[in-house]
Design an enzyme around this catalytic site. Sequence first.
Site, PDB file in Angstrom:
ATOM      1  CE  LYS A 178      -7.543  -0.393   5.968  1.00 41.15           C
ATOM      2  NZ  LYS A 178      -8.397  -0.047   4.815  1.00 41.15           N
ATOM      3  CD  GLN A 219      -6.837  -4.622   3.805  1.00 39.75           C
ATOM      4  OE1 GLN A 219      -7.773  -5.383   4.034  1.00 39.75           O
ATOM      5  NE2 GLN A 219      -7.028  -3.354   3.495  1.00 39.75           N
ATOM      6  CG  HIS A 255      -1.945   0.995   1.339  1.00 39.12           C
ATOM      7  ND1 HIS A 255      -1.692   2.297   1.719  1.00 39.12           N
ATOM      8  CD2 HIS A 255      -3.281   0.922   1.133  1.00 39.12           C
ATOM      9  CE1 HIS A 255      -2.832   2.975   1.738  1.00 39.12           C
ATOM     10  NE2 HIS A 255      -3.805   2.172   1.369  1.00 39.12           N
ATOM     11  CG  ASP A 310       0.265  -2.380   5.959  1.00 37.51           C
ATOM     12  OD1 ASP A 310      -0.665  -2.455   6.785  1.00 37.51           O
ATOM     13  OD2 ASP A 310       0.141  -1.853   4.839  1.00 37.51           O
ATOM     14  CB  CYS A 336      -3.769   3.281  -1.642  1.00 37.20           C
ATOM     15  SG  CYS A 336      -4.958   4.598  -1.343  1.00 37.20           S
TER      16      CYS A 336
END
Length: 409
Positions: free
Chosen positions: A224, A201, A121, A198, A364
């Site tokens: 999220k 997700q 991302h 990261d 993104c």
Amino acid sequence: MNVADVRSYFPILNQEVNGNPLVYLDSAATSQKPVQVMEALETYYREYNSNVHRGVHTLGTRATDGYEGAREKVRKFINAKSTQEVIFTRGTTTALNTVAASFGKANVQPGDEIVITYMEHHSNIIPWQQLAKATGATLKYLPLQEDGTILLADVSEIVNSKTKIVSVTMVSNVLGVMNPIKEIAKIAHEHGAVMVVDGAQAAPHMRIDVQDLDCDFLGFSAHKMCGPTGIGVLYGKKHLLENMEPIEFGGEMIDFVDLYDSTWKELPWKFEGGTPIIAGAIGLGAAIDFLTEIGLENIQAHEHRLAAYALEKMSAVEGMTIYGPLDPNKRAGLVTFNIADVHPHDVATVLDAEGIAVRAGHHCAQPLMKWLKASATARASFYLYNTEEDIDKLVAGLIKTKEYFSDVF
């Protein structure tokens, strides 16, 4: 708890969009919020709205207990060793930028290397680009296989004694790829590099154990994972955070201020300058309670079934291109796709007319779009409240989209 019971906690799903029942397939962008989270936010504002840490009055004590109680919930959620390793931020973007701006600028020198992947991302690309420019370091990319996965052999080849930082997404927001973070971290550590993850997700969909992964830093966002917008988490190993300088200065994060010098509070508060995101933290705590009650293992298994079903049904649509692994065992609960000769924005527009919400654009992830040789894609992402019926409606909508544009042209 079955899906019908889960859906009952999400009142937003009980509506029509453009005359059709809402089918929400955009949870990778932001999830919907259960009543438990909304009630937690309302209770804070109705009953004990106050600033934290500063006051000794009853409301201030209750607010502080709620805020710091949420920090302990996060600690348990990711199995951090201490709440000192849990820093509240505005989201994953702020978490990653904090690592780059604080740890990176203090530890990266000219000639050093930073390693990331094409699937990142923008939030996990631009901070490292800026750090490389500021320090004279080199930014390197791990290659991807045809299905978008990473080979550990490539990691071993590219990560070397010059590598200072390896930063990789745990789950790709486009490809659905689940990366072998634990194994990548081991390779990074063998060369003295730190491992940044990261987790935006991943945190909503699967259990994360930072001690088992042995990552050095991890960022994720509340919105999220059924929580409110505007708050996220930076996890960092205590010995690393202790040696890092804060990047925001002001109230809350100071110990003592003199005319010409100041000292900082201990962890984690030295990184939380200003009035913190109190309601957001309390809402995140409620979201963690909700997800924990359902069970992250159950959520992941449910999404795995949905992904497998979606791959089967969508692959049968003529002219369909699906990006990422076609093996459902190698991906999380999202499917990114294109239909031949139909722009993804047109796909999303027609689907919206049917009440189906999907994402269209570059997500993104423009370097990844370039690697895929696609200017944009459409994406359907699933969560604990989605059903196979949602996917059936998606597929019917895709067939209708294809037929419509075939007639037009």
